[in-house]
Structures are given as C-alpha cells and as structure tokens.
Design a protein around this motif. Structure first.
Motif, PDB file in Angstrom:
ATOM      1  N   GLY A 155       2.467  -9.016   1.499  1.00 56.17           N
ATOM      2  CA  GLY A 155       2.693  -7.934   0.540  1.00 56.17           C
ATOM      3  C   GLY A 155       3.647  -6.881   1.068  1.00 56.17           C
ATOM      4  N   ALA A 156       3.449  -6.475   2.300  1.00 59.97           N
ATOM      5  CA  ALA A 156       4.306  -5.442   2.885  1.00 59.97           C
ATOM      6  C   ALA A 156       5.746  -5.926   3.008  1.00 59.97           C
ATOM      7  N   VAL A 157       5.930  -7.163   3.444  1.00 64.23           N
ATOM      8  CA  VAL A 157       7.282  -7.709   3.593  1.00 64.23           C
ATOM      9  C   VAL A 157       7.955  -7.841   2.226  1.00 64.23           C
ATOM     10  N   THR A 158       7.213  -8.315   1.244  1.00 66.37           N
ATOM     11  CA  THR A 158       7.781  -8.454  -0.099  1.00 66.37           C
ATOM     12  C   THR A 158       8.261  -7.103  -0.626  1.00 66.37           C
ATOM     13  N   ALA A 159       7.418  -6.090  -0.510  1.00 61.59           N
ATOM     14  CA  ALA A 159       7.802  -4.751  -0.993  1.00 61.59           C
ATOM     15  C   ALA A 159       8.962  -4.191  -0.190  1.00 61.59           C
ATOM     16  N   ARG A 160       8.959  -4.415   1.095  1.00 61.44           N
ATOM     17  CA  ARG A 160      10.034  -3.899   1.953  1.00 61.44           C
ATOM     18  C   ARG A 160      11.364  -4.580   1.618  1.00 61.44           C
ATOM     19  N   TYR A 179       4.671   1.951  -3.614  1.00 58.33           N
ATOM     20  CA  TYR A 179       4.285   3.230  -4.216  1.00 58.33           C
ATOM     21  C   TYR A 179       4.343   4.359  -3.192  1.00 58.33           C
ATOM     22  N   GLY A 180       4.080   4.025  -1.940  1.00 59.64           N
ATOM     23  CA  GLY A 180       4.211   5.021  -0.878  1.00 59.64           C
ATOM     24  C   GLY A 180       5.637   5.531  -0.774  1.00 59.64           C
ATOM     25  N   ARG A 187       9.946  -1.080 -11.216  1.00 60.67           N
ATOM     26  CA  ARG A 187      10.392  -2.070 -10.239  1.00 60.67           C
ATOM     27  C   ARG A 187       9.375  -2.211  -9.102  1.00 60.67           C
ATOM     28  N   ALA A 188       8.785  -1.090  -8.687  1.00 60.41           N
ATOM     29  CA  ALA A 188       7.735  -1.156  -7.658  1.00 60.41           C
ATOM     30  C   ALA A 188       6.544  -1.960  -8.169  1.00 60.41           C
ATOM     31  N   THR A 189       6.228  -1.781  -9.433  1.00 58.23           N
ATOM     32  CA  THR A 189       5.140  -2.534 -10.050  1.00 58.23           C
ATOM     33  C   THR A 189       5.495  -4.015 -10.109  1.00 58.23           C
ATOM     34  N   ALA A 190       6.747  -4.315 -10.437  1.00 58.98           N
ATOM     35  CA  ALA A 190       7.198  -5.712 -10.469  1.00 58.98           C
ATOM     36  C   ALA A 190       7.143  -6.333  -9.074  1.00 58.98           C
TER      37      ALA A 190
END
Length: 169
Positions: free
Chosen positions: A152-157, A115-116, A61-64
């Motif tokens: 990128g950071a907002v999307t992952a968050r 990933y962090g 999911r993190a990869t997605a």
C-alpha cells in the motif's frame, strides 16, 4: 517450521491474546468491519474531496490510489493463496480464505501515505491500528500485514506525482 514461520506464529499468538479483553475485541471487530474492501479509506477520500474543494482532484486521485492498492492486494492474494492462520480462533469472519497480503493493511497504508500527503495526519495512526487489528482478530500472519502495508505504501508513493497533478484539475 522455519524461523520466519515460527516468529509469525509467536507474534500472532501474543497479539491475538489481547483480544480476550472484550474492549480490545470490540475495537478489532469494528476496524475489521469498517476496513472491509477499503470502505473506511474510500469514504474518507470522498469526504476529503467534498470538503476540500480546492484540492478535490488530488483527493479523488488519492482515493483512486487507495482503491488501486487494494485491488493489487486482492490480485496478489489470488496468486499466492496463503491460508489464513489455523492456530488461533478468529474474532471476525473474513471475505476470503487467503491471507497474503492483508488487503486491510494495504488499503490502510495507501491511505495513510496518500491522505497524509494532503494533510490528513490522523490517517497514519488509524492505519496502524487497522493493521494491528488484523493480528488481534487472528485473521492474518504478521508477515501478511507487513507485506500488505508495504504494498500500500509503495503504491501510494509511486502515484504521488499523479496525485499532486490532481490539485490543479
């Protein structure tokens, strides 16, 4: 040129000058190549899923999320259509002619956050190096990199809860 454009111009010129050192240029080129289309980050996520079986779902999911952030940046690029910097000679070829936002920075920041959260703390400094390499290579304005990293950071968050749900299945 307004103040932001002038600041972008001056910062890019100063960082691009670091590429005159062949060692720095070599690293910038390597990061550019490995970061193309998010390849480094997608491969890292697949490796994470392969070696961390108990959290395979979370890694996938993190990869997605990382891939999704990259796709979002490509979409924004097609809408904004900002040209790449013209006042410096690029050290690398680019996949496209549009600059805003930096897709390398987007996927790097998404991977650093996602990933962090899974304990891959080396992703953050590598992501920072990836972002800086786009300036050293002369292919993005600093504001392109900042916007890409924020996207990128907002999307992952925003996807963090969904990612954690993958831990159990």
């Amino acid at each position: 040129m307004d103040e932001l454009d002038d600041l972008d111009h001056r910062i890019l010129s100063a960082l691009h000058a670091r590429g005159a050192d062949p060692r720095v240029a070599r690293v910038a080129r390597a990061l550019s190549w490995t970061g193309e289309h998010g390849a480094l980050w997608l491969a890292a996520g697949v490796v994470g899923a392969a070696v961390d079986g108990s959290r395979r779902g979370a890694w996938l999911r993190a990869t997605a999320l990382t891939a999704g952030a990259h796709a979002a940046s490509v979409g924004v690029k097609r809408i904004v259509r900002r040209p790449r910097p013209a006042h410096v000679e690029p050290l690398v070829r680019t996949a496209g002619r549009h600059s805003f936002p930096s897709s390398h920075a987007t996927s790097a920041a998404a991977a650093a956050v996602a990933y962090g959260a899974l304990g891959a703390y080396a992703a953050a400094p590598l992501a920072a190096a990836m972002c800086l390499s786009r300036l050293v290579a002369g292919v993005h304005h600093p504001s392109d990199v900042a916007a890409g990293a924020a996207l990128g950071a907002v999307t992952a968050r925003l996807g963090a809860r969904w990612m954690r749900e993958g831990h159990h299945g």
